[in-house]
Write an enzyme that holds these catalytic residues in place. Structure first.
Site, PDB file in Angstrom:
ATOM      1  N   ASP A 112       0.973  -1.602   0.091  1.00 21.08           N
ATOM      2  CA  ASP A 112      -0.627  -0.036   0.161  1.00 21.08           C
ATOM      3  C   ASP A 112       0.638   1.627  -0.293  1.00 21.08           C
ATOM      4  O   ASP A 112       1.265   1.441   1.168  1.00 21.08           O
ATOM      5  CB  ASP A 112      -1.374  -0.076   1.470  1.00 21.08           C
ATOM      6  CG  ASP A 112      -2.167   1.056   1.588  1.00 21.08           C
ATOM      7  OD1 ASP A 112      -1.461   2.284   0.231  1.00 21.08           O
ATOM      8  OD2 ASP A 112      -2.856   0.660   2.164  1.00 21.08           O
ATOM      9  N   HIS A 113       1.051   1.548  -0.746  1.00 29.54           N
ATOM     10  CA  HIS A 113       2.287   3.160  -1.254  1.00 29.54           C
ATOM     11  C   HIS A 113       1.079   4.393  -0.191  1.00 29.54           C
ATOM     12  O   HIS A 113       1.901   5.302   0.102  1.00 29.54           O
ATOM     13  CB  HIS A 113       1.680   3.595  -2.726  1.00 29.54           C
ATOM     14  CG  HIS A 113       2.867   3.930  -3.376  1.00 29.54           C
ATOM     15  ND1 HIS A 113       3.926   4.972  -2.572  1.00 29.54           N
ATOM     16  CD2 HIS A 113       3.617   3.693  -4.105  1.00 29.54           C
ATOM     17  CE1 HIS A 113       4.867   4.878  -3.092  1.00 29.54           C
ATOM     18  NE2 HIS A 113       4.657   3.908  -3.915  1.00 29.54           N
ATOM     19  N   ARG A 114      -0.193   4.440   0.617  1.00 36.02           N
ATOM     20  CA  ARG A 114      -0.042   5.069   1.361  1.00 36.02           C
ATOM     21  C   ARG A 114       1.074   5.088   2.603  1.00 36.02           C
ATOM     22  O   ARG A 114       1.134   5.999   3.467  1.00 36.02           O
ATOM     23  CB  ARG A 114      -1.696   5.184   1.637  1.00 36.02           C
ATOM     24  CG  ARG A 114      -2.199   5.357   1.405  1.00 36.02           C
ATOM     25  CD  ARG A 114      -4.270   5.478   1.199  1.00 36.02           C
ATOM     26  NE  ARG A 114      -4.228   3.919   1.163  1.00 36.02           N
ATOM     27  CZ  ARG A 114      -5.233   3.226   2.130  1.00 36.02           C
ATOM     28  NH1 ARG A 114      -6.407   4.037   2.332  1.00 36.02           N
ATOM     29  NH2 ARG A 114      -5.683   1.988   2.381  1.00 36.02           N
ATOM     30  N   CYS A 117       3.771   3.658   3.308  1.00 39.69           N
ATOM     31  CA  CYS A 117       5.585   3.659   2.474  1.00 39.69           C
ATOM     32  C   CYS A 117       5.754   4.416   1.791  1.00 39.69           C
ATOM     33  O   CYS A 117       4.703   3.685   0.224  1.00 39.69           O
ATOM     34  CB  CYS A 117       5.876   2.810   3.182  1.00 39.69           C
ATOM     35  SG  CYS A 117       5.834   1.093   2.690  1.00 39.69           S
TER      36      CYS A 117
END
Length: 442
Positions: A412-414, A416
């Site tokens: 999940d790019h949110r 890291c």
């Protein structure tokens, strides 16, 4: 004079874990049976697991409110129980006579469940209707019988329904030989035998345009839960995937050595990979997180509850090893084996399928090299492992065959950025290639 006890209706209870409905799989009792308090009467399938449901009443079963395949919401009527002996005169005598035969192959029998009606409803036991009485007349008046409207087919045994379904037999076209129009196993088998010579080996059901007919499969139970979760994951999580090829020869050597020296521990490849994941999450806790969208917060979990993908007859499930960070490699191996056994037997309790914080997916067992898996919502990352195959690899300055696998991390790019995700994946890869790295950081 003794006062009669009013019939009591037991409704589908709240099965926990936020479940709102369940599908009836199999009844363990029939109308007319006597039940005790806390006796298991039905097995249902929720979105998470198959669950046996006990009844809180004692007495005689008066009515089953849903047949196998019916989906009930929490609070809807499930079974009706009356005073002991109250239903002794209401059960179909013919059904009682034939129950022993049908139970021999199907276990407990659901009395009076008809498959001919599309609505899924059943007829009540008790006083026969005019049509029922007509069906009891002695054969002989062929003209009267032909003029009489045909009743919906009646199938007592779940086994009979299953045999018909598996062989594509239309129950409505089967001629019943049992009393009161009950279709028996021999009736279905006779229909199968009669149809066999007429069907060529390559026969197919023709569709509107001359092709194969469409098949509609209800999306319910576990499959619907998986579909909902994956859809939500794709809709909410801005995921990204990174991958790396690794020389896993060293890790496989360690596995083989443990099998020789400590076969009692049962440590296999999955347990070693789980141990590596736990160690990696300690170093990169950002990936052991979830996002609380309602509060706009990243929740970094203090415990590692490691999920692992397991393929079963019911579909893909993700059992959770709770507090994996507190376990030795041998403990992990034992818990993985226990949960896998329960999953394959369809006995996983709902709580064993929730609460995960990170998932390990060894899809290499299916013979594939790589994948971009969907994150198991609401987790923040998933590590995928491809098959281990011999490939040419540069080792100690020479090109030699080594056991190589592809590792992929979807995150999940949110929670890291690529640097953190890449650092975790590189650490995992280093441990796979040289297990002494794991020992040094454990």
């Amino acid at each position: 004079m003794k006062t009669a006890v009013a019939p009591r209706v037991f409704r589908l209870p709240d099965l926990g874990e936020g479940l709102t409905e369940a599908e009836v799989l199999e009844w363990k009792v029939a109308v007319g049976d006597t039940v005790e308090v806390d006796q298991v009467v039905v097995e249902v399938e929720t979105a998470k697991a198959a669950v046996e449901v006990p009844v809180p009443f004692a007495g005689t079963v008066l009515k089953l409110h849903a047949g196998p395949g019916a989906v009930l919401g929490v609070g809807e009527p499930l079974i009706e129980v009356g005073e002991a002996g109250a239903g002794s005169g209401s059960e179909d005598p013919a059904a009682a006579r034939y129950r022993e035969e049908e139970q021999a192959g199907s276990g407990n029998v659901l009395i009076g469940y008809g498959t001919g009606g599309a609505s899924g409803t059943r007829r009540r036991r008790g006083r026969a209707r005019p049509a029922d009485k007509a069906s009891d007349t002695v054969a002989g008046d062929a003209g009267t019988a032909a003029a009489r409207p045909r009743l919906a087919p009646r199938v007592i045994s779940p086994l009979v329904r299953r045999i018909a379904r598996e062989h594509g037999v239309d129950i409505a076209a089967v001629t019943p030989t049992g009393p009161r129009g009950v279709i028996l196993r021999r009736d279905v088998e006779q229909a199968i035998a009669a149809a066999a010579p007429a069907e060529p080996a390559t026969a197919a059901v023709a569709g509107p345009a001359g092709g194969l007919a469409d098949e509609r499969i209800p999306l319910r139970g576990l499959r619907r839960a998986v579909a909902d979760k994956l859809t939500r994951s794709r809709a909410e999580i801005p995921d990204a995937t990174t991958w790396v090829d690794v020389d896993a020869t060293g890790l496989l050597d360690v596995r083989d050595a443990l099998r020789r020296t400590r076969p009692d521990l049962g440590i296999g490849l999955l347990a070693l990979l789980a141990r590596i994941c736990v160690s990696g999450l300690r170093r990169f806790p950002e990936l052991n997180s979830s996002v609380d969208t309602g509060r706009g917060e990243i929740v970094r979990h203090g415990r590692v509850n490691l999920g692992f993908a397991a393929q079963t007859d019911r579909g893909l499930v993700v059992p959770v090893v709770r507090d994996a960070h507190l376990m030795t490699t041998g403990d992990l191996a034992a818990e993985l084996a226990r949960l896998t056994g329960l999953a394959r037997a369809g006995k996983l309790p709902p709580e064993a399928l929730t609460g995960g914080t990170f998932t390990l997916n060894n899809y290499g067992v299916f013979g594939v090299d790589g994948s971009t898996p969907i994150i198991n919502h609401p987790e923040a990352a998933l590590l995928g492992v491809g098959r281990f195959v011999d490939r040419p690899w540069v080792h100690d300055g020479a090109v030699v065959p080594r056991k190589v696998a592809q590792l992929s991390l979807t995150f999940d790019h949110r929670v890291c950025d690529g640097g953190t995700a890449g650092g975790f994946l590189r650490y995992v890869a280093d441990c796979v290639e040289d297990p002494s790295v794991l020992i040094a950081h454990s």
